[in-house]
Design an enzyme around this catalytic site. Sequence first.
Site, mmCIF file in Angstrom:
data_model
loop_
_atom_site.group_PDB
_atom_site.id
_atom_site.type_symbol
_atom_site.label_atom_id
_atom_site.label_comp_id
_atom_site.label_asym_id
_atom_site.label_seq_id
_atom_site.Cartn_x
_atom_site.Cartn_y
_atom_site.Cartn_z
ATOM 1 C CB CYS A 161 -0.904 -0.044 1.231
ATOM 2 S SG CYS A 161 -1.768 1.482 1.612
ATOM 3 C CB CYS A 218 0.359 1.626 4.138
ATOM 4 S SG CYS A 218 -1.391 1.204 4.056
#
Length: 107
Positions: free
Chosen positions: A31, A34
């Site tokens: 991600c 993230c």
Amino acid sequence: MENIKDYQQYLEGYGFEGNTPTVIDFFATWCGPCQAMSPMLQRLAQEYEGRLKVIKIDVDQNQELASAARIMSIPTLFFINKDGEIQRYIGSMPYQQLSALAEQIVD
């Protein structure tokens, strides 16, 4: 409002003690947002050391907990105060917002 007691059975091994304000970061290694949040969360952990705990949980490695916590998008952050009450935030945010939210739970 959610309470951490609903998830404690899944948090064994993460160092969650329940008596220290905590930020739980639900993330995945693939991600992008993230990955962008990771250094900011490390900074938050350093700046609030002793007053706040930061726990990172990889949703791919911990699907049972992610499912129980109803994680549908990542990053999802749980800001948990001393009483175990959870404020849930979805998506990335600037460091100033992270720090402001941390201030709310350490007071």
